[in-house]
Design an enzyme around this catalytic site. Sequence first.
Site, PDB file in Angstrom:
ATOM      1  CB  CYS A  63      -0.969  -0.017   1.167  1.00 46.92           C
ATOM      2  SG  CYS A  63      -0.158  -0.286   2.725  1.00 46.92           S
TER       3      CYS A  63
ATOM      4  CB  CYS B 221       0.875  -3.418   8.459  1.00 40.93           C
ATOM      5  SG  CYS B 221      -0.635  -3.254   7.509  1.00 40.93           S
TER       6      CYS B 221
HETATM    7  S1  FES Z   1      -2.500  -1.254   5.338  1.00 42.95           S
HETATM    8 FE1  FES Z   1      -1.174   0.246   4.659  1.00 42.95          FE
HETATM    9  S2  FES Z   1       0.330   0.244   6.239  1.00 42.95           S
HETATM   10 FE2  FES Z   1      -1.114  -1.123   6.971  1.00 42.95          FE
END
Ligand code: FES
Lengths: 387, 127
Positions: free
Chosen positions: B38, B107
Amino acid sequence: MKLVYLDNNATTPLHPEVLEEMLPFFKEDFGNPSSLHQFGRKIRVKVDEAREKVAKMIGADPLEIVFTGGGSESDNFAIKGVASANKDKGRHIITSEIEHHAVLNTCKYLEKNGYQVTYIPVDEYGVVNPEDVAGAISEDTILITIHHSNNEIGTIQPIKEIAKIAQERGIIFHTDAVQSLGKVPLNVEDIGVNLLSISAHKLNGPKGVGACYIRKGTKRLHPLINGGNQEMKRRAGTENVAGIIGFSKACELASTFMEEERGRLISLRDKLQNALTEKISHVKLNGHPTKRLPTTLNMSFEYVEGETLMINLDLEGIAVSTGSACSSGSLEPSHVLVAMGIPHEIVHGSLRFSLGRENTEEDIDRILEVLPPVVEKVRAMSPLWED
Amino acid sequence: MGEEGLYSDKVMDHFENPRNVGKIEDADGVGTVGNPVCGDVMKLYLKIDDDTIVDAKFKTFGCGAAIATSSMITELIKGKKIEEIKQITNKTVAEALGGLPKNKLHCSVLAEEAVEAALKDYYEKRG
Ligand code: FES
Ligand SMILES: Cc1ncc(COP(=O)(O)O)c(C=O)c1O
C-alpha cells in the site's frame, strides 16, 4: 461524548417522519399489493401513490419508475438490461473511470462476457470532458453511462452536454444520480436522460430500496429478475412495500427542504474547508471547487495516512471516511482520486467529510477543534514529514 | 470499524500511545523500508552497544496496524542482543499485539524488514 456523523455519502440516518410513515406497513398494512382482495388493494393504492411522489421528485411520469432493491441494483439493471436487449445492435459501452463500483464492476463483468467498454478519463477536478465521450462513440456503441455526481469528491458532471451528445447520436444514456437526489435539482426532462438510478438511503430514507427511471420509448430492457408481473414486468418479486413508502416520504421531505438545506450545508461545508485550510498546512482540496455537491468535502492532508486520521477521529466520536489504500479491503487507493492524477501518497492522506440534515455548526466546530492536533500528532510520527 | 473494533485492545493501545516515536541523531543503524502493498514507509533508528540494542526509535507513515507494529517492535528489541532479535519475525510482533486482521498482516512485515535494514546499515557502517 457527542457523536458527530460526517459520513452521509455512505448512508444517512432515517428521518423520523419517514419511519412514522413506514411503520403501519410492518403491522396492519401487510397485504400483498398484487392480491385482489381488500388487503392487497389497499396497499396497491399506497404503492401507486409512492410511485407518483418519486416520479414527481425527478420530473418523471409514474409509469417510468421501477422500484428496485437500491442504487446498485438500479445500475445493474440499467446497464445489463440495455446491454442484453441491444446486443444484436452493438457491444460497446462508454463510461468514466470514476464511476461507483456498482457501475464499474458491472461494466467489467460485461467485458468478460463479450462487450467492449471505454473508460473515459477525468481532469484534475474529476470532470468528464463531453468531447471525450463524443470521440469514443463508434458504430457499435449501445450505451453511455456517466454518473451525475461523484460519491467521493462530490464533483457534478456536465451531464446535460453528455446527454445531448448521446441523444444526437441515438445512443441510450444512463446516469447514476444516487448521490445527487435530494441534494441538487434533478429533472429527467431537463437533463434529457433515458435511464437514471436513485437510492433511498442517501436522502434519509430506508436502505435496500431505490428506483430506476426508464424514459418512455426506450427500447425495453431485459429484466435482471424474472418472475411475477410486478413493476410492469420489469422487476419481479413482491414489493418492498414499507421501503417504497419510506422512499417516497424521503423524496417528499427532501424536495420541500432542498433549497433551504442546500444553502445551509454549503455554508457549513465551506466553513469547514476554509478553516481546515487555514489551521493546517499542506492541505489540498480534492474535487471541483464549485461544481460540487453541497454535502461533500474531500481533502488531502499531506505526509499522513488516512486510516490513521480516521481512527483518531473515531476515537473522538467523529465519523468520516478515507480514500487511503490502507483502509480499503483490496488495499487499492481510491480509483477516483488516482484517476484525477493525484499522486498515491496524497491519495493516502485523503479524508471525506460528507454532511447531512442532522449536522450543525457545532459539529463543524468540534471537528475543527479535534483534527488539527491529530494531524500534528500523526505528522510528528511520519518519516515523510521530516525529510 | 464496528463496535467490536477493527483492532485488538493491544493494537489500539500501541496506536494511541506509540512507544519510542522519534529519531536518534547519532544512530548506529538506520533502516528505511517501504511497503509495496500500500506504499507505506517505516524508518527505524538503532543505538547499538556491545552487540546490544540500547535504544530504538521509529517514524512510520502508515495505517493503525503499521504504527502499532512499529511501536511493538521497538519494545521487543530494546535491551536485546543482536543474535536474539534476528529471531523476531513479523509473526512474533503480530502475536505480541494479540493478533492483526488478516489484511493487515503485511503491515507487520514492514517492522521485521525495518530491523533487517537497520542492522544491515549498522554492519555496513562498522565495515
Ligand atoms: S494497510 Fe497500509 S500500512 Fe497497513
Ligand atoms: C454514486 C453511487 N452509486 C451507487 C451506489 C449504490 O447504492 P446502494 O447502496 O443503494 O446500492 C452508491 C452508494 O453507495 C453511490 O454513491
